[in-house]
Design a protein around this motif. Structure first.
Motif, short mmCIF file in Angstrom:
data_model
loop_
_atom_site.label_atom_id
_atom_site.label_comp_id
_atom_site.label_asym_id
_atom_site.label_seq_id
_atom_site.Cartn_x
_atom_site.Cartn_y
_atom_site.Cartn_z
N THR A 197 53.95 12.30 6.06
CA THR A 197 53.02 13.04 6.89
C THR A 197 52.18 12.06 7.70
N ALA A 198 51.41 12.58 8.64
CA ALA A 198 50.57 11.71 9.47
C ALA A 198 49.59 10.91 8.61
N ARG A 199 49.01 11.56 7.61
CA ARG A 199 48.06 10.86 6.75
C ARG A 199 48.77 9.79 5.92
N GLU A 200 49.96 10.12 5.42
CA GLU A 200 50.72 9.13 4.65
C GLU A 200 51.15 7.94 5.50
N SER A 205 48.91 20.39 20.53
CA SER A 205 49.43 21.04 19.34
C SER A 205 48.30 21.03 18.32
N ALA A 206 48.42 21.87 17.31
CA ALA A 206 47.34 21.95 16.33
C ALA A 206 47.12 20.61 15.64
N LEU A 207 48.21 19.96 15.22
CA LEU A 207 48.08 18.66 14.56
C LEU A 207 47.49 17.63 15.51
N HIS A 208 48.01 17.58 16.72
CA HIS A 208 47.54 16.59 17.69
C HIS A 208 46.06 16.77 17.98
N SER A 209 45.61 18.00 18.18
CA SER A 209 44.19 18.24 18.48
C SER A 209 43.31 17.80 17.32
N SER A 227 53.00 16.75 20.97
CA SER A 227 53.50 18.12 20.78
C SER A 227 55.01 18.14 20.80
N GLY A 228 55.57 17.76 21.95
CA GLY A 228 56.98 18.01 22.21
C GLY A 228 57.14 19.38 22.83
N THR A 229 58.08 19.49 23.72
CA THR A 229 58.49 20.82 24.23
C THR A 229 60.00 20.99 24.10
N GLY A 230 60.73 19.88 24.03
CA GLY A 230 62.16 19.98 23.76
C GLY A 230 62.42 20.70 22.45
N ASN A 231 61.56 20.45 21.44
CA ASN A 231 61.73 21.13 20.15
C ASN A 231 61.68 22.65 20.30
N GLY A 274 63.26 17.36 11.47
CA GLY A 274 62.11 16.67 12.03
C GLY A 274 61.05 16.35 11.01
N THR A 275 60.13 15.51 11.45
CA THR A 275 58.95 15.19 10.66
C THR A 275 57.87 16.24 10.94
N LEU A 276 56.83 16.22 10.12
CA LEU A 276 55.69 17.10 10.37
C LEU A 276 54.81 16.45 11.43
N ASP A 277 55.29 16.52 12.65
CA ASP A 277 54.63 15.86 13.77
C ASP A 277 54.57 16.82 14.95
N GLY A 278 53.52 16.71 15.74
CA GLY A 278 53.41 17.53 16.94
C GLY A 278 53.56 19.00 16.64
N ALA A 279 54.27 19.70 17.51
CA ALA A 279 54.47 21.14 17.36
C ALA A 279 55.51 21.49 16.32
N ASN A 280 56.20 20.48 15.74
CA ASN A 280 57.10 20.78 14.62
C ASN A 280 56.37 21.53 13.52
N VAL A 281 55.10 21.18 13.32
CA VAL A 281 54.30 21.83 12.28
C VAL A 281 54.23 23.33 12.54
N GLU A 282 53.94 23.69 13.79
CA GLU A 282 53.80 25.10 14.13
C GLU A 282 55.15 25.81 14.21
#
Length: 796
Positions: free
Chosen positions: A681-684, A423-427, A641-645, A657-665
């Motif tokens: 967020t991930a940074r927080e 996912s964009a965030l994960h990468s 990422s997640g794919t169930g989402n 959801g949180t701003l995690d994995g593919a939830n962002v996209e």
């Protein structure tokens, strides 16, 4: 089909059982795809096509009867033919066991990718292990998880083609002999102390419309001699079969516990076994096709799905150098150009490492090769000026801390020309965390490939009511071109269409309500909001946060009987690793809370909680189309990422959801108004952890959370053992690593926004339609096109 029943099953219509009819139907369906399978294979050779090999320890393919019929376009024809014989296709569908070849998202992703590679007519083959029992069958006894073997092969497998003629020797232990060649070069020959035979079993994977069929080749382990006849004749009937039992253990179960040295050894044996057999097999095919081992990277792309097959990097070097006589430098060039690696996690414990001592004993030649790869890698970095000791230690293949270990993620990274996140965030986080120093040294290697799912399975097969509505409204061509889903946008405010969309959802909810009653004996109202969290049970996925909110919601219902509440059904499903005590305790807590809540007349049916046992693909196909709300609440920065989402959103569920994995996209595509985002967020998350994860102040500042924790710790939900959850609550209070307490209030408020939207059914239905309309980008066909064009160099 009638011929298959008579001549293969050996029954006539009068004597045939439902299972006999299933076997006959599956074999008749298989017959229809074989001509295309053979034609696809011949085309690959005829056109000298570049091949893709997908190496994965998991392939969660689920049931194949309806999947194959759907892709062949034969579902209704088969339904009619069976009806004429007095047989119901849906009854046969329910008889098919789920192939127990995976655990969760990793294995289901591999299955989706195999489907899309066939659909896009890529010359591809999946490689894995043919597990006798797979992961495990989960049962719940008084709310506790128990594990039993998953006997999915007990009645055979109608889809597989045994290939007893395709076998490879896989060695373990032994020693290395060295000698000087005529040109002065040093040659190494590994003399294994034990040899296991890998036997191939093939399953055809048919693409959409049946135009192309690829192969999933799974390896089963056998001893070279099934029986030591001398020992048997001397009366040692059990010992005579010991070698066979030891060999078969390799392909017995998925993820044997690695909590003991023997368990660790078995896991490494599994991974090397399937990597070695697969590489030997694809090299044999390559040599048959080209006759030139030095052209391997020109004709072959190998994708490592996580670190499980990473030992394949060292194995390919061994095969190239020791077996095929390729020079070291050229072999390394070929290896890097051939392999690419998908990273699926930022969790340090999920990036595999193996004790050097184990590797030296079990795979002595591979340890030599890893040492040499590492030495040349570090020497090259020093030549380029990277002399910082901390950096060199960070990127070394050998971790010298706390006992020496081989870092398999590092080996996969170094042996690949491309490394991708999912996912964009994960990468982005991969570049900043686990491979930070590697990224600085090799800035072009890490790329992103956001996951996708097979729309045809998760619409046509899992959700016939919605599929019919889509075909009636925007045309059946949407199943060929998922991007046409966007045409639904213009119907989002159409009241008549909203009602039809809701009716399709209601049909699915009624089906799930029946399943819930049959499996756990709880009656649920399809008119309530169905709130689903279905995934592997893990602390970072935060099922505990969901349970805590359920407790707090229950307490609100009891405390405020005059208040209007939106009725809700909370649905949990998922397995905990057999040795993961905390995850199993969370399962028990969910069941204990459910037992109290469901039996309390004061809830007036406003809240029901169910935990459905033995989660698998087939159960997901029932839950996902019925869900109104999709729980994707992992600690930000921890879900790759997640794919169930994606499956939930495709089927019209709104995400919390949180701003995690593919939830962002997903949020970017469905819009802020059609998703419920909350929390850090991930940074927080990282900032909070840096300050400390003692949650006492956070809990004290949240009366609702404090009261829920007091109830759990005080035995309200465990009167038979009032102290059962004391340790769980203490951990959350003093060591809240997953920031459950920190995110609780934000989660609670997000759930109340969910309630408010649910009360406005017109607004809810509009958001639901827009979720389905706007998620076409998450098709696995799109993902595979990106892999093909940007990593594998394959035309599509």
């Amino acid at each position: 089909m009638q011929r298959r029943l008579t001549y293969t099953v050996g029954k006539d219509n009068a004597d045939a059982s439902p299972r006999d009819w299933f076997v006959a139907t599956a074999l008749a369906t298989r017959d229809r795809l074989v001509p295309s399978w053979l034609a696809s294979t011949k085309r690959n050779y005829r056109e000298d096509r570049r091949r893709v090999y997908y190496l994965s320890l998991e392939f969660l393919i689920g049931r194949l009867l309806i999947d194959t019929l759907t892709n062949l376009g034969l579902t209704e024809a088969m339904r009619d033919a069976l009806a004429e014989l007095g047989v119901d296709l849906d009854m046969l569908r329910a008889l098919e066991p789920d192939a127990a070849l995976g655990n969760g998202g990793l294995g289901r992703l591999a299955a989706c990718f195999m489907d899309s590679m066939a659909t896009l007519e890529i010359a591809a083959m999946g490689y894995g292990i043919r597990y006798d029992h797979g992961l495990f069958r989960q049962t719940l006894k008084d709310g506790w998880q128990h594990e039993y073997p998953e006997d999915w092969l007990s009645f055979g497998n109608s889809w597989q083609f045994p290939r007893p003629e395709i076998t490879y020797d896989v060695g373990f232990f032994g020693h290395i002999e060295s000698s000087r060649l005529a040109d002065g070069m040093l040659a190494h020959v590994w003399r294994p102390g034990e040899t296991i035979v890998a036997v191939a079993y093939d399953t055809p994977v048919v693409g959409w419309r049946g135009k192309h069929v690829n192969t999933l080749r799974l390896w089963s382990a056998r001893a070279p001699d099934a029986l030591r006849l001398d020992a048997f004749n001397q009366g040692d009937h059990v010992g005579a079969q010991s070698e066979q039992a030891r060999a078969e253990a390799i392909s017995k179960v998925l993820y044997p516990s690695d909590s003991t040295p023997a368990g660790q050894e078995l896991r490494l044996r599994q991974e090397y076994f399937f990597a070695s057999a697969s590489l030997q097999d694809l090299i044999r095919r390559h040599m048959r096709q080209t006759g030139d081992i030095r052209r391997l990277a020109d004709k072959v792309a190998i994708q490592l799905n996580d670190t499980h097959p990473a030992i394949g990097v060292a194995e390919l070097m061994r095969l190239l150098v020791d077996v095929h006589g390729v020079g070291w430098k050229e072999a390394w060039r070929i290896t890097q150009a051939t392999f690419s690696y998908t990273n699926h996690t930022l969790l340090p414990e999920a990036l595999e490492t193996w004790p050097v001592q184990l590797m030296e004993r079990l795979l002595p030649r591979h340890m030599q090769i890893i040492y040499l790869i590492n030495a040349m890698h570090l020497d090259l970095l020093r030549e380029k000026g990277a002399s910082d000791a901390a950096t060199l230690s960070s990127v070394s293949l050998i971790d010298e801390r706390n006992g020496r270990h081989v870092r398999m993620g590092h080996l996969a990274f170094l042996g690949s020309h491309k490394v991708n996140g999912v996912s964009a965030l994960h990468s982005a986080l991969v570049k900043e965390t686990v491979f930070k120093d590697f990224h600085r040294l090799y800035p072009d290697r890490i790329v992103n490939k956001t996951n996708g799912v097979t729309f045809r399975r998760w619409l046509l097969e899992a959700n016939p009511p919605l599929s019919r509505l889509l075909a009636d409204t925007i045309g059946a061509g949407v199943f060929d071109e998922p991007e046409r889903l966007i045409e639904l946008e213009k119907f989002a405010d159409d009241v008549e269409f909203q009602n039809r969309f809701a009716a399709a959802k209601r049909e699915n909810k009624a089906r799930l309500a029946t399943t819930v009653f049959e499996r756990v004996g709880v009656r649920v109202d399809p008119a309530a909001l169905f709130d689903a969290q279905i995934k592997r049970i893990h602390e970072y996925k935060r099922q505990l946060l969901n349970v805590l909110e359920a407790v707090a919601f229950y307490q609100d219902i009891i405390a405020q009987p005059a208040r209007e509440f939106a009725p809700r059904v909370k649905i949990f499903a998922g397995k905990a690793a057999a040795s993961y005590h905390q995850a199993k305790l969370i399962i028990k807590l969910a069941n204990d809370v459910a037992k109290v809540v469901n039996a309390d007349p004061a809830t007036r049916g406003l809240l029901k909680i169910v935990f459905l046992p033995n989660y698998n693909v087939s159960l997901a196909e029932t839950i996902i189309p019925a869900a109104d709300l999709s729980e994707q609440i992992s600690t930000a920065g921890m879900e790759a990422s997640g794919t169930g989402n994606m499956k939930f959103a495709l089927n019209g569920a709104l995400t919390i959801g949180t701003l995690d994995g593919a939830n962002v996209e997903i949020r970017e595509r469905v819009g802020d108004d059609n998703i419920f985002i909350f929390g850090l967020t991930a940074r927080e998350v990282e900032e909070c952890r840096a300050k400390g994860i003692d949650a006492r102040e956070t809990i004290a500042a949240s009366p609702r959370l404090a009261e829920a924790l007091r109830a759990i710790a005080g035995g309200v939900f465990s009167p038979d053992d009032p102290h059962r959850y004391a340790q769980l609550v203490d951990t959350l209070t003093y060591y809240d690593h997953f920031l459950v307490a920190k995110d609780f209030d934000a989660y609670w408020e997000a759930q109340r926004r969910v309630d408010a939207r649910w009360r406005d059914q017109k607004a809810w239905r509009r958001s639901s339609i827009l979720n389905t309309a706007r998620v076409a980008w998450f098709s696995s066909d799109r993902t595979i096109r990106e892999y093909a064009q940007e990593i594998w160099n394959v035309a599509v």
